[in-house]
Design an enzyme around this catalytic site. Structure first.
Site, PDB file in Angstrom:
ATOM      1  N   ASN A 403       0.822  -1.203   0.000  1.00  0.00           N
ATOM      2  CA  ASN A 403       0.000   0.000   0.000  1.00  0.00           C
ATOM      3  C   ASN A 403       0.859   1.256   0.000  1.00  0.00           C
ATOM      4  OD1 ASN A 403      -1.889   2.104   0.577  1.00  0.00           O
ATOM      5  ND2 ASN A 403      -3.261   0.618   1.498  1.00  0.00           N
ATOM      6  N   ASP A 404       1.435   1.588   1.135  1.00  0.00           N
ATOM      7  CA  ASP A 404       2.143   2.858   1.280  1.00  0.00           C
ATOM      8  C   ASP A 404       3.348   2.978   0.352  1.00  0.00           C
ATOM      9  OD1 ASP A 404       0.364   3.607   3.410  1.00  0.00           O
ATOM     10  OD2 ASP A 404       1.481   2.220   4.686  1.00  0.00           O
ATOM     11  N   VAL A 405       3.991   1.861   0.021  1.00  0.00           N
ATOM     12  CA  VAL A 405       5.209   1.927  -0.788  1.00  0.00           C
ATOM     13  C   VAL A 405       4.924   2.146  -2.270  1.00  0.00           C
ATOM     14  CG1 VAL A 405       6.513   0.516   0.833  1.00  0.00           C
ATOM     15  CG2 VAL A 405       5.306  -0.585  -1.063  1.00  0.00           C
ATOM     16  N   VAL A 406       3.639   2.167  -2.663  1.00  0.00           N
ATOM     17  CA  VAL A 406       3.279   2.466  -4.058  1.00  0.00           C
ATOM     18  C   VAL A 406       2.312   3.649  -4.133  1.00  0.00           C
ATOM     19  CG1 VAL A 406       3.678   0.124  -4.924  1.00  0.00           C
ATOM     20  CG2 VAL A 406       1.434   0.725  -3.986  1.00  0.00           C
ATOM     21  N   ALA A 444       0.125   2.649   7.464  1.00  0.00           N
ATOM     22  CA  ALA A 444       0.291   4.026   7.933  1.00  0.00           C
ATOM     23  C   ALA A 444      -1.038   4.771   8.006  1.00  0.00           C
ATOM     24  CB  ALA A 444       1.259   4.781   7.027  1.00  0.00           C
TER      25      ALA A 444
END
Length: 483
Positions: A403-406, A444
């Site tokens: 999720n957060d890393v893309v 996050a």
């Protein structure tokens, strides 16, 4: 004569163990050689532990009967600890690996702190320098112990959310300064300064209580998204504490291994922080990792669902696919099914690569370990800097549980907590499919703008069930062609 020989043997074994630690760590730099490196380092640890039993022959004969009681306790502790670690290590699930790493790291810090406690309470330190080094190791080891236990509780879901109160950072600083002041009083008391209240042992107890409290207070406000960096920080702390206590004990194996682990942990911490475009101080003293309360950029559009079989067929007839694994893949235990699906694509002459973000998952390197466990060849796995430019020319990016890393908000939304963090450029692929259990937010707590993009479609469901459907769809094409 026996004493001199035993001391010589202990010194030689310690140096050999340190060499094995270094060689094993070097081997761990590559996934291909890491298993062998772990075995080599383990051999060094066994040698160092066995050599420690020779200390009974390095003391006067009159003192040896007293040491035999300690040896019996040591053997019992090794038996219980070794059996427990073997059992838990074999049974622990991949999703629980971060928790295991956190708690074992805490045990290392606790061991270093315990050694310091023995030296301090036994008044075995010689001179101010050795006393100060012992106190430093005690402080760092105690902080690593209590902080790692809090990190474990957060990762295991026991502590659901960061605990923050007004003025918390000031209170934390006050606890640390007070603990350092107590350390100064211990030095003064031990070195013979008169007129100080309480006994030295009382101040030592207060010192350890302050150090343990600071570890807790420093960790409870840190959000879940920062856990990979926190684990690295406490890993560095543990290594440093072990190295300092090795200096106190004049043990070269502990000194070398501790300093190497501490340096490696520090370097990894800096790399993790860089991957999030943040400083270590920013991780420790800000509120990143909690759900965002505001969002300055309005997200337009809707999430568009697609069937798993349709997405699979699209990938089967593509030229290139990049897989982006995340923690959701580990939670679903779907890494084996993912590689089974990848092999079908490879058989159809589709180019497939894996893209790994440094902070994907709950601890550093978790995705690399996950894929290695499934048998994915190492030459198919690429880190962020090595593959990011390829997304723009890739037909399909398949995001599984990440999720957060893309999240492209890291590039465009200055109001986002992850603004400025380097991300995988999955949104630049011609087509993006995201496998996700539902419409919830990431670790996050941030809405992902990628999911609303014109080139993105959502495949809802458990990752393992979705991949089974994808496998069946691609195999069905082969059966139809054969018929």
């Amino acid at each position: 004569m026996l004493t001199s020989i035993s001391q010589l043997v202990i010194g030689g074994v310690d140096l050999a163990a340190a060499a094995l630690f270094l060689f094993g760590l070097k081997r761990m730099s590559s996934p291909a050689s890491a298993p062998g490196g772990i075995r080599v380092a383990g051999l060094g640890m066994i040698a160092a532990v066995l050599a420690s039993f020779l200390y009974v022959f390095s003391v006067d004969a009159a003192a040896r009967p007293h040491l035999m009681v300690n040896i019996a306790l040591a053997i019992a502790a090794l038996g219980v600890g070794g059996a427990g670690a073997w059992f838990v290590g074999r049974k622990v699930a991949m999703t629980a690996m971060p928790q295991m790493v956190a708690i074992y790291n805490g045990m290392g810090g606790g061991a270093a702190g315990s050694i310091a406690a023995v030296e301090l309470f036994g008044a075995r330190t010689n001179g101010v320098t050795q006393l100060v080094v012992t106190l430093a190791g005690a402080l760092i080891g105690a902080v690593s112990l209590s902080g790692s236990l809090i990190a474990w509780a957060k990762l295991d879901g026991i502590l659901k959310a960061p605990l923050r109160v007004k003025g918390q950072q000031i209170a934390n600083m006050a606890v640390m300064l007070a603990t350092l002041a107590v350390g100064g009083l211990i030095v003064a008391k031990v070195t013979g300064v008169s007129g100080l209240p309480l006994a030295a042992s009382t101040w030592i107890w207060i010192f350890f209580a302050g150090a343990l409290a600071f570890g807790v207070l420093m960790t409870v406000p840190i959000g879940g998204a920062d856990m990979p960096v926190v684990i690295s920080i406490y890993n560095a702390f543990t290594g440093l504490a072990v190295g300092l206590e090795g200096f106190v004990l004049q043990n070269p194996a502990l000194m070398i291994a501790g300093m190497v682990v501490g340096a490696a942990g520090l370097l990894l911490t800096l790399l993790m922080a860089k991957a999030m475009n943040r400083s270590v101080a920013n991780v420790l003293f800000t509120n990143f990792g909690t759900p965002a309360k505001t969002h300055t950029g309005a997200i337009k559009g809707d999430e568009r669902p697609i069937e798993a079989s349709d997405a699979a067929i699209k990938m089967r007839y593509s030229s290139s696919v990049i897989m982006v694994p995340g923690y959701g893949l580990a939670a679903a235990r779907a890494q084996q099914k993912l590689y089974e699906f990848v092999k079908l694509l490879l058989a159809a002459k589709v180019s497939v690569k894996f893209a790994i973000h440094p902070v994907a998952g709950r601890m550093p390197g978790q995705m690399d370990v996950l894929l290695a466990e499934a048998g994915v060849p190492y030459d198919m796995i690429f880190q962020l800097d090595d593959i990011n430019d390829e997304f723009a020319t890739t037909d399909v990016a398949l995001v599984i549980g990440a999720n957060d890393v893309v999240n492209p908000a890291a590039r465009t939304d200055k109001g986002s907590p992850i603004f400025g963090m380097p991300i995988l450029n999955a949104d630049k692929a011609k087509q993006v499919y995201v496998v996700k259990r539902g419409q919830g937010k990431g670790y996050a707590g941030i809405v992902n703008a990628l999911f609303y993009g014109p080139n993105c479609e959502m495949v809802y469901g458990d990752a393992q069930a979705v991949l089974v459907q994808m496998i069946e769809a691609v195999r069905g094409l082969g059966l139809a062609a054969a018929a």
